[in-house]
Design a protein around this motif. Sequence first.
Motif, mmCIF file in Angstrom:
data_model
loop_
_atom_site.group_PDB
_atom_site.id
_atom_site.type_symbol
_atom_site.label_atom_id
_atom_site.label_comp_id
_atom_site.label_asym_id
_atom_site.label_seq_id
_atom_site.Cartn_x
_atom_site.Cartn_y
_atom_site.Cartn_z
ATOM 1 N N VAL A 184 -17.707 -11.819 25.661
ATOM 2 C CA VAL A 184 -16.584 -11.458 24.803
ATOM 3 C C VAL A 184 -15.281 -11.683 25.569
ATOM 4 O O VAL A 184 -15.115 -11.182 26.680
ATOM 5 N N ASP A 185 -14.368 -12.461 24.970
ATOM 6 C CA ASP A 185 -13.064 -12.723 25.581
ATOM 7 C C ASP A 185 -12.006 -11.730 25.110
ATOM 8 O O ASP A 185 -11.149 -11.295 25.888
ATOM 9 N N ILE A 186 -12.031 -11.426 23.806
ATOM 10 C CA ILE A 186 -11.041 -10.543 23.187
ATOM 11 C C ILE A 186 -11.770 -9.369 22.545
ATOM 12 O O ILE A 186 -12.757 -9.567 21.828
ATOM 13 N N VAL A 187 -11.265 -8.173 22.800
ATOM 14 C CA VAL A 187 -11.774 -6.989 22.113
ATOM 15 C C VAL A 187 -10.734 -6.554 21.083
ATOM 16 O O VAL A 187 -9.571 -6.320 21.429
ATOM 17 N N ILE A 188 -11.156 -6.480 19.832
ATOM 18 C CA ILE A 188 -10.321 -5.900 18.781
ATOM 19 C C ILE A 188 -10.838 -4.493 18.518
ATOM 20 O O ILE A 188 -12.010 -4.311 18.183
ATOM 21 N N LEU A 189 -9.960 -3.506 18.698
ATOM 22 C CA LEU A 189 -10.346 -2.112 18.532
ATOM 23 C C LEU A 189 -9.911 -1.612 17.168
ATOM 24 O O LEU A 189 -8.714 -1.507 16.887
ATOM 25 N N THR A 190 -10.881 -1.310 16.319
ATOM 26 C CA THR A 190 -10.603 -0.788 14.980
ATOM 27 C C THR A 190 -11.223 0.600 14.812
ATOM 28 O O THR A 190 -11.591 0.999 13.712
ATOM 29 N N THR A 191 -11.308 1.317 15.895
ATOM 30 C CA THR A 191 -11.843 2.674 15.899
ATOM 31 C C THR A 191 -10.777 3.658 15.420
ATOM 32 O O THR A 191 -9.605 3.297 15.277
ATOM 33 N N PRO A 192 -11.116 4.933 15.197
ATOM 34 C CA PRO A 192 -10.083 5.939 14.942
ATOM 35 C C PRO A 192 -9.074 5.993 16.098
ATOM 36 O O PRO A 192 -9.422 5.683 17.252
ATOM 37 N N PRO A 193 -7.825 6.389 15.807
ATOM 38 C CA PRO A 193 -6.743 6.283 16.804
ATOM 39 C C PRO A 193 -6.985 7.006 18.116
ATOM 40 O O PRO A 193 -6.526 6.547 19.169
ATOM 41 N N HIS A 194 -7.697 8.146 18.114
ATOM 42 C CA HIS A 194 -7.858 8.892 19.367
ATOM 43 C C HIS A 194 -8.680 8.118 20.395
ATOM 44 O O HIS A 194 -8.636 8.428 21.595
ATOM 45 N N LEU A 195 -9.397 7.085 19.957
ATOM 46 C CA LEU A 195 -10.180 6.262 20.879
ATOM 47 C C LEU A 195 -9.434 5.020 21.346
ATOM 48 O O LEU A 195 -9.915 4.331 22.253
ATOM 49 N N HIS A 196 -8.284 4.728 20.770
ATOM 50 C CA HIS A 196 -7.577 3.494 21.112
ATOM 51 C C HIS A 196 -7.240 3.419 22.592
ATOM 52 O O HIS A 196 -7.528 2.421 23.271
ATOM 53 N N ALA A 197 -6.570 4.446 23.107
ATOM 54 C CA ALA A 197 -6.093 4.381 24.494
ATOM 55 C C ALA A 197 -7.238 4.329 25.504
ATOM 56 O O ALA A 197 -7.245 3.456 26.386
ATOM 57 N N PRO A 198 -8.232 5.225 25.422
ATOM 58 C CA PRO A 198 -9.296 5.148 26.435
ATOM 59 C C PRO A 198 -10.133 3.886 26.349
ATOM 60 O O PRO A 198 -10.520 3.319 27.385
ATOM 61 N N LEU A 199 -10.402 3.401 25.139
ATOM 62 C CA LEU A 199 -11.192 2.173 25.028
ATOM 63 C C LEU A 199 -10.396 0.947 25.454
ATOM 64 O O LEU A 199 -10.943 0.015 26.059
ATOM 65 N N ALA A 200 -9.104 0.930 25.147
ATOM 66 C CA ALA A 200 -8.269 -0.184 25.606
ATOM 67 C C ALA A 200 -8.208 -0.209 27.124
ATOM 68 O O ALA A 200 -8.279 -1.289 27.745
ATOM 69 N N GLU A 201 -8.069 0.957 27.725
ATOM 70 C CA GLU A 201 -8.052 1.028 29.192
ATOM 71 C C GLU A 201 -9.341 0.459 29.773
ATOM 72 O O GLU A 201 -9.322 -0.338 30.718
ATOM 73 N N ARG A 202 -10.471 0.856 29.183
ATOM 74 C CA ARG A 202 -11.767 0.363 29.674
ATOM 75 C C ARG A 202 -11.873 -1.145 29.497
ATOM 76 O O ARG A 202 -12.345 -1.859 30.406
ATOM 77 N N ALA A 203 -11.438 -1.670 28.359
ATOM 78 C CA ALA A 203 -11.522 -3.111 28.110
ATOM 79 C C ALA A 203 -10.633 -3.900 29.063
ATOM 80 O O ALA A 203 -11.020 -4.954 29.571
ATOM 81 N N LEU A 204 -9.432 -3.401 29.295
ATOM 82 C CA LEU A 204 -8.524 -4.084 30.223
ATOM 83 C C LEU A 204 -9.096 -4.102 31.633
ATOM 84 O O LEU A 204 -8.992 -5.108 32.355
ATOM 85 N N GLU A 205 -9.709 -3.000 32.032
ATOM 86 C CA GLU A 205 -10.327 -2.945 33.360
ATOM 87 C C GLU A 205 -11.475 -3.935 33.480
ATOM 88 O O GLU A 205 -11.757 -4.435 34.581
ATOM 89 N N GLU A 206 -12.122 -4.227 32.339
ATOM 90 C CA GLU A 206 -13.208 -5.215 32.327
ATOM 91 C C GLU A 206 -12.686 -6.643 32.249
ATOM 92 O O GLU A 206 -13.474 -7.591 32.203
ATOM 93 N N GLY A 207 -11.380 -6.796 32.177
ATOM 94 C CA GLY A 207 -10.787 -8.126 32.136
ATOM 95 C C GLY A 207 -10.690 -8.736 30.753
ATOM 96 O O GLY A 207 -10.494 -9.951 30.617
ATOM 97 N N LYS A 208 -10.794 -7.910 29.706
ATOM 98 C CA LYS A 208 -10.691 -8.415 28.335
ATOM 99 C C LYS A 208 -9.229 -8.390 27.881
ATOM 100 O O LYS A 208 -8.434 -7.556 28.309
#
Length: 392
Positions: free
Chosen positions: A77-101
């Motif tokens: 996966v090159d790009i992660v699109i996050l369409t989860t409820p808003p409270h998960l946006h920040a922690p999941l984005a942080e995790r994805a960025l750390e994974e290089g996405k």
Amino acid sequence: MISSFFRYRVGIAGAGAFAEFLAGALAPLPSFQLAAVAGRTDAKRQRVIDAYRRRQPQAGDVREYREAEQLIVDPHVDIVILTTPPHLHAPLAERALEEGKHVLLEKPGGLTAEALRANIQLAARQNRALAVNLVLRYHPLTEAVKQLIHRALLGPVDYASLHNAAHRVAKGHWFWDERRSGGIFIEHGVHFFEVGRHWFGEAVTAQGFALREQDGTQPRVGATVIHENNGRRIPVHYYHGFTMDPAASESTHWDIHTKRGRIVLDGWIPTQLSVSGLVTDEEAACIDAWLDAIPTKPSADAIEQLQQAADRLLPPTEPSAAPRRPYERTVVLSDRHGWYEAIAQTRFLDFCRLIENPSWRVLVTAEDAAADLSLAETCTVTDKAVDPLDIR
């Protein structure tokens, strides 16, 4: 036109109705390949995949995950699109960025501007692209209003209002849990704060209200925001009500009052623009030429066509002593769903260009999204919500 030079393997984390829409809307783009979907149920994941395959029947397998974290660590996966409820946006984005996405977040991008800005900084350190899926500025009617305002073709703006009447969200939905959604202004209102900041300038003061129902929900919220543009302060009232019967028609309506006229934009995905007022012949010719330039059919390059026309058709407006006459004109765009897909496509392509060229100036930056979220936080009222029974 806005385009991309590469094909990206995309994972969508969160398999709700918007993920289903997005998978279908982006499927025709050569730069988009749905590689993976994460969602809590088989049925929801399948609906997202089916929406993609209806537009790409020859597509290969799409990997399925129950948890977003599993999708995020998928090396394909090159790009992660996050369409989860808003409270998960920040922690999941942080995790994805750390994974290089690279990360494209559904709005608001986090429950707080502070959390979103932390991820903006992390994306910069990781040399990854980050954006929030705010799409309304990619619509040509939104751009048309901006040009009318910024060129002062009907005089300066005195006041504006946004009225958004939407269907009631089902009881028990995470939308009503402010710990997960942030409330209406954060979960939904950021779309319109982005438009308001674009048209009227940055907010200098803001105050909100919320009306609490007996079931504890706050389905009606409003705010008065003072925007400032080139030293001129403009009061704008924003109202959102998620109270309407599902059988009734929703309505979204911008009403902008200027010194010599009025601009009205209708539709959550805009479908009608009305312009009226007193103008000179030269001003009328400029407005006509500008409205004639609005693309009538949905396309991913509509906004760029219109921006190019702005420079070509609208000379700087100077004060004129010429006599003015009444002017009135309405532009109607059909195919609302087609336009919704088109602006989603344009947002995605703009994001892809940012991946390919970090100096690319996207139309709506992550910093814009943080400013919208900050304004939404300021306007959000929680413990001070008004009980309707206390109103006399």
